[in-house]
Design an enzyme around this catalytic site. Sequence first.
Site, PDB file in Angstrom:
ATOM      1  N   GLU A 372      -3.951  -6.368  -6.624  1.00 12.41           N
ATOM      2  CA  GLU A 372      -2.947  -6.002  -7.634  1.00 12.41           C
ATOM      3  C   GLU A 372      -2.999  -6.912  -8.856  1.00 12.41           C
ATOM      4  OE1 GLU A 372       0.442  -4.085  -6.597  1.00 12.41           O
ATOM      5  OE2 GLU A 372      -0.204  -3.617  -4.568  1.00 12.41           O
TER       6      GLU A 372
HETATM    7  C1  FAD Z   1      -7.554  -7.817   1.183  1.00  7.42           C
HETATM    8  C2  FAD Z   1      -7.702  -6.889   0.023  1.00  7.42           C
HETATM    9  C3  FAD Z   1      -7.033  -5.671   0.045  1.00  7.42           C
HETATM   10  C4  FAD Z   1      -7.203  -4.759  -1.004  1.00  7.42           C
HETATM   11  N1  FAD Z   1      -6.557  -3.550  -0.946  1.00  7.42           N
HETATM   12  C5  FAD Z   1      -6.769  -2.645  -1.924  1.00  7.42           C
HETATM   13  C6  FAD Z   1      -6.180  -1.341  -1.830  1.00  7.42           C
HETATM   14  O1  FAD Z   1      -5.461  -1.014  -0.882  1.00  7.42           O
HETATM   15  N2  FAD Z   1      -6.436  -0.448  -2.832  1.00  7.42           N
HETATM   16  C7  FAD Z   1      -7.227  -0.763  -3.888  1.00  7.42           C
HETATM   17  O2  FAD Z   1      -7.417   0.101  -4.734  1.00  7.42           O
HETATM   18  N3  FAD Z   1      -7.806  -1.990  -4.010  1.00  7.42           N
HETATM   19  C8  FAD Z   1      -7.589  -2.926  -3.051  1.00  7.42           C
HETATM   20  N4  FAD Z   1      -8.178  -4.178  -3.145  1.00  7.42           N
HETATM   21  C9  FAD Z   1      -9.059  -4.467  -4.265  1.00  7.42           C
HETATM   22  C10 FAD Z   1      -8.422  -5.351  -5.324  1.00  7.42           C
HETATM   23  O3  FAD Z   1      -7.384  -4.668  -5.976  1.00  7.42           O
HETATM   24  C11 FAD Z   1      -9.548  -5.768  -6.286  1.00  7.42           C
HETATM   25  O4  FAD Z   1     -10.371  -6.654  -5.574  1.00  7.42           O
HETATM   26  C12 FAD Z   1      -9.050  -6.409  -7.554  1.00  7.42           C
HETATM   27  O5  FAD Z   1      -8.395  -5.471  -8.352  1.00  7.42           O
HETATM   28  C13 FAD Z   1     -10.190  -7.048  -8.369  1.00  7.42           C
HETATM   29  O6  FAD Z   1     -11.209  -6.141  -8.575  1.00  7.42           O
HETATM   30  P1  FAD Z   1     -12.739  -6.547  -8.200  1.00  7.42           P
HETATM   31  O7  FAD Z   1     -12.721  -7.146  -6.841  1.00  7.42           O
HETATM   32  O8  FAD Z   1     -13.561  -5.338  -8.409  1.00  7.42           O
HETATM   33  O9  FAD Z   1     -13.106  -7.665  -9.216  1.00  7.42           O
HETATM   34  P2  FAD Z   1     -13.698  -7.448 -10.707  1.00  7.42           P
HETATM   35  O10 FAD Z   1     -12.821  -6.540 -11.455  1.00  7.42           O
HETATM   36  O11 FAD Z   1     -15.138  -7.114 -10.598  1.00  7.42           O
HETATM   37  O12 FAD Z   1     -13.544  -8.920 -11.286  1.00  7.42           O
HETATM   38  C14 FAD Z   1     -14.461  -9.962 -10.912  1.00  7.42           C
HETATM   39  C15 FAD Z   1     -13.970 -11.262 -11.545  1.00  7.42           C
HETATM   40  O13 FAD Z   1     -13.935 -11.140 -12.970  1.00  7.42           O
HETATM   41  C16 FAD Z   1     -12.648 -11.457 -13.455  1.00  7.42           C
HETATM   42  N5  FAD Z   1     -12.321 -10.638 -14.628  1.00  7.42           N
HETATM   43  C17 FAD Z   1     -12.361  -9.301 -14.744  1.00  7.42           C
HETATM   44  N6  FAD Z   1     -11.939  -8.909 -15.956  1.00  7.42           N
HETATM   45  C18 FAD Z   1     -11.617 -10.047 -16.626  1.00  7.42           C
HETATM   46  C19 FAD Z   1     -11.136 -10.321 -17.934  1.00  7.42           C
HETATM   47  N7  FAD Z   1     -10.870  -9.362 -18.815  1.00  7.42           N
HETATM   48  N8  FAD Z   1     -10.918 -11.613 -18.283  1.00  7.42           N
HETATM   49  C20 FAD Z   1     -11.177 -12.611 -17.399  1.00  7.42           C
HETATM   50  N9  FAD Z   1     -11.651 -12.413 -16.152  1.00  7.42           N
HETATM   51  C21 FAD Z   1     -11.872 -11.151 -15.771  1.00  7.42           C
HETATM   52  C22 FAD Z   1     -11.703 -11.154 -12.291  1.00  7.42           C
HETATM   53  O14 FAD Z   1     -10.480 -11.841 -12.407  1.00  7.42           O
HETATM   54  C23 FAD Z   1     -12.541 -11.642 -11.118  1.00  7.42           C
HETATM   55  O15 FAD Z   1     -12.427 -13.014 -11.002  1.00  7.42           O
HETATM   56  C24 FAD Z   1      -8.015  -5.093  -2.123  1.00  7.42           C
HETATM   57  C25 FAD Z   1      -8.662  -6.348  -2.143  1.00  7.42           C
HETATM   58  C26 FAD Z   1      -8.522  -7.229  -1.096  1.00  7.42           C
HETATM   59  C27 FAD Z   1      -9.243  -8.536  -1.143  1.00  7.42           C
END
Ligand code: FAD
Length: 392
Positions: A372
């Site tokens: 989130e």
């Molecule tokens: C236990 C768990 C449960 C989850 N449950 C759900 C669920 O039920 N439904 C669902 O849809 N998702 C779920 N997620 C996914 C979660 O919402 C995402 O992992 C999260 O939104 C981040 O997306 P990403 O992992 O693709 O990272 P990315 O978006 O690829 O980001 C990678 C890194 O880059 C950084 N970054 C990205 N954009 C910027 C910016 N503009 N400026 C600076 N830094 C930036 C991020 O902060 C991060 O450090 C879950 C994740 C976990 C770990």
Amino acid sequence: MSPPLARMMDFDLSDEQREVRRTVRALAEQQILPEVERLEQQQAYPTELIPKLAELGLLGAMIPEQYGGSFTDVVSYGVICEEIARIDWVLASVISVGNSLAASSILAHGSDAQKERFLPGIAAGTCLASACLTEPGGGTDLGNMQTTAEKVDGGYRLSGTKVFISHAAHADLFFVVATLDRALKHRGVTAFLLDPKQTDGIAINEIPMRTLKRDNLAEVVFEEAFVPAEAVLGEEGKGFPILGSALDVGRFSVAARCVGQSQRAIDLCIPYAQERKAFDQPIARFQLIQQKITDMIMRTEQARQLVYRLGRMKDAGVPRASMEASMAKLAGSQAAVQNALDGIQIFGAFGLSEEYEIGRLLLEAKALELGEGTSELHTKLIAEYALGLRKQ
Ligand SMILES: Cc1cc2nc3c(=O)[nH]c(=O)nc-3n(C[C@H](O)[C@H](O)[C@H](O)COP(=O)(O)OP(=O)(O)OC[C@H]3O[C@@H](n4cnc5c(N)ncnc54)[C@H](O)[C@@H]3O)c2cc1C
């Protein structure tokens, strides 16, 4: 918990809200805690514990009585999330996805038929919800969504992949976002409600994780899955604002969960520091240990105040409080991670042994920091709201 800590966390709650805390804490400590380690060892989803949450009305905490829920106020909902998360990450996630992402969106944007169909089941625990938002290409930049909804006779065909979806294999309701036209970016995003068990063309594949293995996080693949026109939540192309308001409530509950986890680390560390001896005295006597305890309490209490203030804003009818939601989520998740780290340090090597709970909290807290909205995203959002670069 020692009396001063109990006083601190309850000072500004009403009698009714304090009673909510007492009741939920009793359930969590007496009926959930004894099962958590077993579920952890077996990597088993807590299916048998879900009816206990429903009996106490916790699954319908944001749903009005009219639809079988037990809604009283948003602060009480925060206290519920806090207390369940203090004991079990997965059950707290069941409560928060169902209430914040699914039920709140349906209440705000759903048709009467969607409210009647889904809300009573969410409250009763017979309709578990999953939110399918994150995609393999990224979860932070949701406007760049690749999952498409193609208009066909009588409805839409959904195609694309979502990843890290909590509860997917157990869910009876998917809250899915897909785009009608990728070129439109966020203006093409549309929200859908569907029952995955009654929809052809959906594959759910578990993702092997290093933590929360018992949450069964999954990849959800939509292969031209047909959904009828009535599955649209709100209007076509209006999914992004729906997502925004859902995440507003979602971030409130995740922030409350972070406070619960931060508190758990304190509650585990205080008795350990009082009992564990080094150099012939309890380690609690060492100033460097005291410093950690103080820091843990300070950051937890600061985050808690941000969470309760956000809850009060929502109870007062403030429609969107996105900046405050980001502040609560950022402070809460950083507190949860740092408290787990400090907690492991206080426990020494036992902090990494399976015998003690404290070590497990670290990766669970990291998961709260990612979900989130990551810390980076919330840091950016807070500044953008403050600088007038973004509107609530
Ligand atoms: C236990 C768990 C449960 C989850 N449950 C759900 C669920 O039920 N439904 C669902 O849809 N998702 C779920 N997620 C996914 C979660 O919402 C995402 O992992 C999260 O939104 C981040 O997306 P990403 O992992 O693709 O990272 P990315 O978006 O690829 O980001 C990678 C890194 O880059 C950084 N970054 C990205 N954009 C910027 C910016 N503009 N400026 C600076 N830094 C930036 C991020 O902060 C991060 O450090 C879950 C994740 C976990 C770990």
